[in-house]
Design an enzyme around this catalytic site. Structure first.
Site, PDB file in Angstrom:
ATOM      1  N   GLY A  23       0.799  -1.211   0.000  1.00 55.30           N
ATOM      2  CA  GLY A  23       0.000   0.000   0.000  1.00 55.30           C
ATOM      3  C   GLY A  23       0.836   1.266   0.000  1.00 55.30           C
ATOM      4  N   THR A  24       1.964   1.242   0.695  1.00 52.58           N
ATOM      5  CA  THR A  24       2.813   2.434   0.765  1.00 52.58           C
ATOM      6  C   THR A  24       3.349   2.799  -0.615  1.00 52.58           C
ATOM      7  OG1 THR A  24       3.446   2.108   3.073  1.00 52.58           O
ATOM      8  CG2 THR A  24       4.966   3.368   1.683  1.00 52.58           C
ATOM      9  N   GLN A  84      -7.731  -0.197   4.057  1.00 60.14           N
ATOM     10  CA  GLN A  84      -8.529  -0.752   5.147  1.00 60.14           C
ATOM     11  C   GLN A  84      -9.946  -1.128   4.713  1.00 60.14           C
ATOM     12  OE1 GLN A  84      -7.466  -1.557   8.136  1.00 60.14           O
ATOM     13  NE2 GLN A  84      -5.430  -0.661   7.959  1.00 60.14           N
ATOM     14  N   SER A  87      -3.754  -3.275  -0.512  1.00 64.18           N
ATOM     15  CA  SER A  87      -2.656  -4.005   0.123  1.00 64.18           C
ATOM     16  C   SER A  87      -3.072  -5.442   0.384  1.00 64.18           C
ATOM     17  CB  SER A  87      -2.247  -3.330   1.433  1.00 64.18           C
ATOM     18  OG  SER A  87      -1.216  -4.055   2.066  1.00 64.18           O
ATOM     19  N   THR A 136      11.321  -7.186 -11.950  1.00 61.60           N
ATOM     20  CA  THR A 136      10.669  -8.490 -12.078  1.00 61.60           C
ATOM     21  C   THR A 136       9.606  -8.651 -10.999  1.00 61.60           C
ATOM     22  OG1 THR A 136      12.694  -9.456 -12.978  1.00 61.60           O
ATOM     23  CG2 THR A 136      11.043 -10.976 -12.097  1.00 61.60           C
ATOM     24  N   CYS A 185       6.467   6.692  19.505  1.00 65.10           N
ATOM     25  CA  CYS A 185       7.618   7.040  20.319  1.00 65.10           C
ATOM     26  C   CYS A 185       8.738   7.558  19.427  1.00 65.10           C
ATOM     27  CB  CYS A 185       8.094   5.824  21.108  1.00 65.10           C
ATOM     28  SG  CYS A 185       9.379   6.197  22.323  1.00 65.10           S
TER      29      CYS A 185
END
Length: 389
Positions: A70-71, A177, A197, A235, A328
């Protein structure tokens, strides 16, 4: 007893997809660009999978571009459009995008591109009038996430897409999603590009796709052999693509019964957790992903050190997997940017938690999770210094 409630992060690869991948690795391992029999067997696998993925969203097969996930699909949509312009133009995204959109757009902003981030209400929804107002003569792309991964809110994509189309502006949505959980029909949905994705729908990790409406031109991210209609050289990962195709086919088949089942479990879990003190529901309850439950952990003002990540850690010790929305950075916990965009305070933004359901989730899982969350929060609130970490 172990209960996995993090299906929005990833899903277990289904047996059918694994079998398809094993078949490719042992029998159809040729390079799909080769003209001989071994290559053509592999090429056939890719095209069958392309058709299977296309069917999931009612797209023409040649509109499916396989990517690494997906990215990459999101990045191809963004950079594939902006790469056609010599001078910076104007982009519009929502203020609650996934980082796969927010980060590339932030980079473009540093390069001189003008960016409008549409505001959202307390439930995380965009008001379509804000898109109308934001459009400019040099707007070249609107990208709005379909289903927000942290708070579950669904955007009015059909309305937003119509607005963009009426102004001649390309429209992209990250549907990672949503696909496999709600019906998608790109023949009727006014989108020009849509990201998918595999590992969100019980396929393997490391493969995804960008749907590109016929006639939409993009600049490829990489130069090379010109695979994937010259938009994604390299490929193809044939085993992963085969698994993705099978997973997409199964997801399309089970929509009719699995989505209502998930909605019933989702609403039951919401109701059970809503009775627990110090949990505040987030996202839109009506316009919502069918498998998604989210809250903020908001302890009493005098209690410190308890965040969403605290609850994640303690539930993990109890054999239950969920996720948190805060991040974080350099040893310091940062509030969820999605909740901040929705108007929550920094303190509330540190308490974001997400519980997402899937094929293996049962009613007993839901009941036990609610009991565990209540017991853990009771202990944390009563003895925060001794237990929170």
């Amino acid at each position: 007893m172990q209960i996995y409630l993090d299906y929005s992060a990833t899903t277990p690869t289904c047996a059918e997809a694994i079998a398809a991948m094993q078949g490719v690795l042992t029998e159809s391992w040729g390079n799909p660009s080769s003209l001989h029999e071994w290559g053509q067997r592999s090429a056939t696998v890719v095209e069958v999978a392309r058709t299977q993925v296309a069917h999931l969203i009612n797209a023409p097969p040649d509109g499916i571009i396989f990517t690494s996930g997906g990215t990459e699909a999101d990045n191809l949509a963004i950079f594939g459009v902006v790469g056609q312009y010599d001078q910076p133009q104007h982009l519009i995204i929502s203020s609650v995008e996934h980082s796969a959109i927010a980060e590339p757009v932030g980079l473009l902003e540093k390069r001189g591109w003008s960016v409008t981030r549409l505001p959202v209400d307390r439930q995380g929804r965009i008001h379509p009038l804000d898109l109308k107002t934001a459009l400019q003569p040099n707007t070249v792309l609107v990208s709005v996430i379909y289903g927000q991964s942290e708070v579950g809110t669904l955007q009015p994509i059909e309305t937003l897409g119509k607005i963009a189309r009426s102004h001649g502006v390309l429209f992209h949505t990250d549907a990672v999603q949503v696909a496999g959980r709600l019906p998608i029909d790109v023949e009727n949905l006014p989108v020009d590009m849509l990201s998918l994705s595999s590992h969100k729908i019980y396929g393997p990790q490391g493969v995804g796709a960008l749907y590109v409406r016929p006639g939409v031109e993009l600049i490829p991210l990489m130069g090379g052999g010109g695979q994937e209609f010259k938009l994604r050289s390299g490929t193809q990962a044939v085993p992963a693509i085969a698994g993705f195709g099978v997973a997409a086919e199964l997801a399309a088949q089970e929509l009719l019964w699995e989505t209502p089942r998930l909605i019933k479990l989702r609403d039951r879990l919401f109701d059970l957790l809503a009775d627990i003190p110090y949990l505040v529901p987030t996202g839109d309850r009506l316009h919502r992903l069918p498998h998604h439950v989210s809250f903020c952990v908001v302890p009493p003002a005098e209690v410190t050190g308890i965040t969403g990540k605290t609850l994640v850690r303690h539930l993990n010790l109890a054999g239950i997997g969920i996720s948190a929305g805060s991040a974080c950075h350099s040893g310091k916990l940062s509030p969820s940017p999605v909740l901040l965009a929705m108007g929550y305070s920094d303190r509330e933004g540190l308490g974001s938690i997400r519980l997402t359901l899937g094929r293996q989730t049962t009613e007993a899982d839901i009941e036990w999770t609610a009991i565990a969350v209540k017991q853990i929060l009771d202990r944390l609130i009563s003895k925060p210094l001794a237990i929170a970490f």
